[in-house]
Scaffold this motif. Structure first.
Motif, short mmCIF file in Angstrom:
data_model
loop_
_atom_site.label_atom_id
_atom_site.label_comp_id
_atom_site.label_asym_id
_atom_site.label_seq_id
_atom_site.Cartn_x
_atom_site.Cartn_y
_atom_site.Cartn_z
N ARG A 1 -6.47 -12.64 10.47
CA ARG A 1 -7.88 -12.41 10.15
C ARG A 1 -8.12 -12.13 8.67
O ARG A 1 -9.21 -11.77 8.26
CB ARG A 1 -8.40 -11.24 10.99
N GLY A 2 -7.07 -12.26 7.87
CA GLY A 2 -7.25 -12.13 6.42
C GLY A 2 -7.69 -10.76 5.99
O GLY A 2 -8.58 -10.62 5.16
N VAL A 3 -7.09 -9.71 6.54
CA VAL A 3 -7.46 -8.35 6.15
C VAL A 3 -6.47 -7.87 5.08
O VAL A 3 -5.28 -7.72 5.36
CB VAL A 3 -7.42 -7.38 7.34
N HIS A 4 -6.96 -7.66 3.88
CA HIS A 4 -6.10 -7.19 2.80
C HIS A 4 -6.68 -5.91 2.22
O HIS A 4 -7.77 -5.50 2.60
CB HIS A 4 -5.95 -8.26 1.73
N SER A 5 -5.93 -5.31 1.30
CA SER A 5 -6.39 -4.02 0.81
C SER A 5 -5.87 -3.71 -0.58
O SER A 5 -4.78 -4.11 -0.96
CB SER A 5 -5.90 -2.94 1.78
N LEU A 6 -6.69 -2.97 -1.33
CA LEU A 6 -6.24 -2.41 -2.61
C LEU A 6 -6.40 -0.90 -2.48
O LEU A 6 -7.45 -0.35 -2.80
CB LEU A 6 -7.14 -2.88 -3.75
N PRO A 7 -5.37 -0.22 -2.00
CA PRO A 7 -5.52 1.23 -1.86
C PRO A 7 -5.39 1.93 -3.21
O PRO A 7 -4.92 1.34 -4.18
CB PRO A 7 -4.37 1.62 -0.93
N GLU A 8 -5.80 3.20 -3.26
CA GLU A 8 -5.60 3.94 -4.50
C GLU A 8 -4.11 4.24 -4.66
O GLU A 8 -3.35 4.09 -3.73
CB GLU A 8 -6.43 5.24 -4.50
N GLU A 9 -3.72 4.67 -5.85
CA GLU A 9 -2.32 4.90 -6.15
C GLU A 9 -1.44 3.76 -5.65
O GLU A 9 -0.63 3.93 -4.74
CB GLU A 9 -1.84 6.20 -5.50
N PRO A 10 -1.60 2.57 -6.22
CA PRO A 10 -0.92 1.40 -5.66
C PRO A 10 0.60 1.55 -5.64
O PRO A 10 1.26 0.95 -4.79
CB PRO A 10 -1.35 0.26 -6.58
N LEU A 11 1.15 2.34 -6.55
CA LEU A 11 2.61 2.46 -6.56
C LEU A 11 3.09 3.17 -5.30
O LEU A 11 4.17 2.91 -4.79
CB LEU A 11 3.05 3.23 -7.81
#
Lengths: 510, 374
Positions: free
Chosen positions: A335-345
């Motif tokens: 379903r193409g669910v992606h994410s840019l969470p905080e603190e990526p490291l």
């Protein structure tokens, strides 16, 4: 006048072969607020760490009230009356206001005479423009009050020049205005001089008297705030004009298309098992950015983690493209669910793995990286990484370097490169530009906008109201775990949003 | 000018640096330990070497001990890939041995090969179940896997003793309680008469190589590195964290169980308390020395097997008590942990080496190539 005049002449600092600070001279006039502007890595922190003796300068002179002093140790700075308020609180949450103040003194006797100390303290408080109850435990203070305590602590220690390192990053707009207003009044009263590191032009124009801009470790310019404009300052910082607006058309959201992401009655607990999100319900349509505004710690983190699959949902339903969604890898892929969470490291990459491997975290179990059904092709991983590194300008452009050795902006770029593929249809984003420089911010905002315009549904949680006002189509406000207010971004008013963020929605409405 | 191959060798060998440093400091400390007691310390080194690798017999003795260590080390190293520290290999080993010993009693008579395979499967199931239980408790109940696996190991040892000395005891085993002895056709022999080491060594090496292929080249191995790298990212990626953790635990426990099967069918001939001889515990040491790299486990198991094999010689020639080898192992473990702090630095040095010794000459070559084309 108590306030100090501080001058640096030719301040320089080198780390290995990297010139972090190159012959910077600036003057903080006594009794003024001086803003220090610059991108990440411009040398602001290096300079102030040198001034407080935390990491002494290699070269250059420090003049206080026109006399030269050596600052090699924090003790030297204390002796001169220079103190610093750090970005993150350095107060002890288990103690009271009075205890925090008294314990900050380095010269305590083995046994503390609390009676005498209290008398001293109340005499001190009487002379202050703002007050805190000495018996309140620090844990019960709001963020703005803690920031005030940090400033009180500096004044209590008889500091005559206070350095503020991004003092408002943890405050509501109202709190920020109040705290900075107090600092300006103290300065103009001749009590202290203030050197303030900031990213926000609004704070410079509203509160500072003078401003100095650094770029790549060197001084670009220094002038009175009245003699400049945000556009001119941006040009100084970037080396070119950049008004941060996202370019391109912005097609309207099609209300007839079914929601891509639906959340209904979501309940989530925090780490201590206390309910942090209450009955969150909202929908995000394709081609729409739904912004969630709120002050840090009002349930945004738990909400994001529950949607990402990092945290258990206690109740409620999440649907993506109309089907129940449980954040499994299969569902994310289909379903193409992606994410840019905080603190990526911490949330979206593995520090010990290489940049190339981190760029493959979404695709390593799919062809073409997956070969013969079981094997991972390192060659394809590196080839894929080379392309993404180039397109997203990750530096250094070395696919084999552990991602943990990259700067924050470049980690975020790498994660962005991986997550913002053509196939993304639902994107969950949390504080995507926190602590990044302008070049990265502009790029990330543009890519988010591009994803929206391609028809992705974007949920954007951010503590930066300007970011939301710029990007979002609609804005929800979260306070104490509840979604308390909704407004279309075009008609949203900063003050009204701020009031709801601070929990004063009823007052504002009446 | 610095040679690129030297840099590349440095990059490859840097991960071994903490282990090499630990070996050196352990040797120094052990010599000091002997000197304090007034023993001829300078003889210790040659004696260890002689006892471990000095003759064919010494080699056989060493490899015989190394075989189970390779398998029990995998019981630590595989879960470590997913970020778990499992130290309960001893329990998995003895339960695996017990399962192997009773399989022929419960199955109808079979030819040797099918029976040996059945025994192997039974031992791996028993070991895998035991370590898998630690993993399950961690993922589902929040029980720390290190403490959980240690306690489960004690429970496993107790169950083993109870069954061997009680319900499963062979009435004919009088002073040494054992399960009924294996039929000789179900006993595993040596590789050849001129190389007197049982087939467990081959099994250990094969298992380590398979584990290496799994962790280094497979899709599952890649996913495991993500799971072991940090607790939040794999969930954000939707990886089945619980299943991957359980898989490593079951595979690791299976390896330890298999070690028990070889101890029963190639050495003891039945399950008895001689199985509880510390192979599970020494496997922890091997895995840490190998920094959880399955190929390095082969070398480290041989090294540690050699230390154990030379213990007898040390005792006889230097007049030392038999706890001396244990002290040596303990020193080695403490030193390994102490030098572990170097790991962060080796990462930096690796980057530096890559930058200065490898990337630069390579970039030079590429430039040359371009000019020749132009």
């Amino acid at each position: 006048m108590r306030a100090l005049k501080l001058e640096t002449i030719g301040a320089s600092k080198t780390f290995g072969t990297f010139r972090a600070l190159d012959k910077v001279s600036l003057t903080v006039r006594a009794g003024t607020v001086h803003a220090l502007l610059g991108e990440n890595g411009a040398g602001k922190s290096t300079l102030v760490k040198g001034l407080v003796g935390y990491s002494p300068l290699d070269e250059g002179n420090i003049l206080v009230d026109d006399r030269e002093y050596a600052v090699r140790l924090p003790r030297d700075a204390h002796g001169l009356g220079i103190g610093m308020v750090y970005q993150h609180f350095t107060v002890a949450p288990g103690l009271t206001v009075a205890e925090n103040l008294v314990l900050a003194r380095g010269d305590l006797p083995a046994r503390i005479h609390w009676k005498a100390e209290r008398e001293r303290l109340s005499a001190f408080m009487d002379g202050m423009p703002f007050k805190l109850d000495p018996d309140r435990p620090v844990a019960a203070l709001a963020a703005g009050e803690k920031q005030k305590l940090e400033i009180l602590k500096q004044l209590y220690l008889d500091r005559r020049l206070i350095i503020l390192d991004e003092p408002t990053s943890v405050l509501t707009p109202q709190e920020a205005d109040e705290v900075l207003g107090l600092m300006r009044d103290l300065a103009h009263d001749g009590q202290v001089s203030v050197l303030m590191i900031t990213h926000k032009f609004r704070e410079v124009t509203a509160f500072a008297d003078d401003v100095t801009v650094l770029r790549k470790g060197a001084l670009v310019g220094s002038c009175k705030v009245a003699d400049t404009s945000p556009e001119a300052l941006a040009e100084w910082m970037m080396g070119r004009s950049d008004d941060r607006t996202v370019a391109g058309e912005r097609p309207p959201v099609d209300p007839d298309r079914g929601p891509a992401l639906e959340v209904a009655g979501l309940e989530v607990n925090n780490d201590k098992g206390v309910r942090a999100v209450h009955g969150a319900s909202f929908v995000v349509r394709p081609g729409e950015i739904l912004g969630v505004a709120g002050i840090s710690g009002n349930g945004q983190r738990e909400l994001t983690e529950a949607l990402l699959g990092q945290r258990k949902r206690e109740a409620g339903a999440v649907r993506v493209h109309g089907e129940p969604y449980h954040a499994s890898r299969r569902e994310m892929l289909d379903r193409g669910v992606h994410s840019l969470p905080e603190e990526p490291l911490r949330n979206a990459s593995v520090a010990s793995m290489s940049v190339a491997e981190n760029l493959a975290l979404r695709s390593f179990d799919q062809a073409p990286i997956r070969r013969q059904g079981w094997r991972v092709s390192r060659r394809v991983i590196r080839e894929q990484a080379r392309g993404l590194i180039e397109r997203f300008q990750v530096t250094p452009p070395d696919p084999d370097r552990p991602i943990g050795t990259l700067s924050g902006g470049n980690v975020q770029r790498a994660v962005l490169a991986r997550e913002l593929t053509e196939e993304v249809r639902v994107l969950i984003v949390s504080n995507p530009v926190f602590g990044l420089d302008f070049a990265s911010v502009a790029m990330i905002h543009q890519r988010l906008m591009d994803a929206r315009n391609r028809g992705a549904a974007v949920l954007l949680l951010s503590e930066d109201l300007d970011e939301l006002l710029e990007l979002a189509d609609r804005i929800l406000v979260i306070h104490d775990g509840e979604l308390v207010f909704e407004a279309p971004a075009g008609r949203a008013d900063r003050a009204e949003l701020g009031a709801h963020m601070a929990g004063g929605g009823e007052r504002a409405a009446s | 000018m610095l040679k690129p191959w030297l840099g590349r060798a440095g990059v490859l060998l840097l991960p071994a640096l903490p282990t090499l440093c630990a070996l050196v400091t352990t040797a120094v400390l052990f010599i000091a330990f002997l000197l304090i007691q007034g023993r001829p310390a300078w003889q210790a080194g040659p004696l260890v070497f002689e006892g471990a690798f000095g003759s064919l017999f010494a080699w056989e003795n060493t490899l015989m001990r190394a075989a189970p260590l390779m398998l029990t080390a995998l019981c630590v190293a595989l879960p470590a890939r997913a970020g778990l520290i499992i130290i309960g290999g001893e329990g998995a080993l003895v339960l695996g041995g017990l399962a192997a010993a009773v399989t022929p009693l419960w199955l109808p008579a079979l030819p040797a090969w099918p029976m040996l395979i059945a025994m192997g499967v039974a031992s791996m199931l028993a070991g895998g179940l035991w370590i898998g239980l630690s993993g399950w408790l961690r993922q589902k109940r929040g029980v720390n896997e290190t403490i959980g696996s240690l306690l489960l190991s004690y429970i496993g040892l107790a169950i083993f003793r109870h069954l061997v000395e009680g319900p499963l005891r062979d009435p004919n085993s009088l002073n040494k309680p054992s399960t009924p002895p294996l039929d000789s056709s179900y006993q595993i022999g040596v590789i050849s008469d001129s190389f007197y080491v049982h087939w467990g060594l081959v099994a250990g090496i094969v298992a380590c190589v398979l584990a290496w292929v799994l962790v280094r080249y497979s899709v599952i191995g890649f996913a495991l590195r993500v799971v072991g790298g940090n607790p939040r990212t794999p969930r954000m990626l939707g990886l089945p964290v619980d299943r991957l953790v359980l898989l490593t635990c079951v595979l690791g426990g299976g390896a330890a169980g298999l070690a028990g099967m070889f101890e029963v069918s190639a050495v003891q001939g039945s399950a008895n308390t001689a199985l509880i001889s510390g192979y599970g515990t020494a496997g922890i040491l091997v895995a840490f020395a190998a920094r959880h790299n399955p190929l390095a486990i082969i070398a480290c198991a041989i090294l540690l097997g050699g230390l154990e094999a030379s213990g007898g010689l040390l005792q006889r020639r230097l007049g030392l008590p038999d706890a001396t080898t244990l002290i040596l192992q303990g020193m080695l473990f403490i030193n390994l942990l102490a030098w572990e702090t170097l790991t962060r630095r080796t990462g930096d040095w690796r980057l530096w080496l890559r930058g200065h010794w490898i990337a630069a000459p390579r970039a030079g070559l590429e430039e040359k190539g371009e000019t020749s084309h132009g």
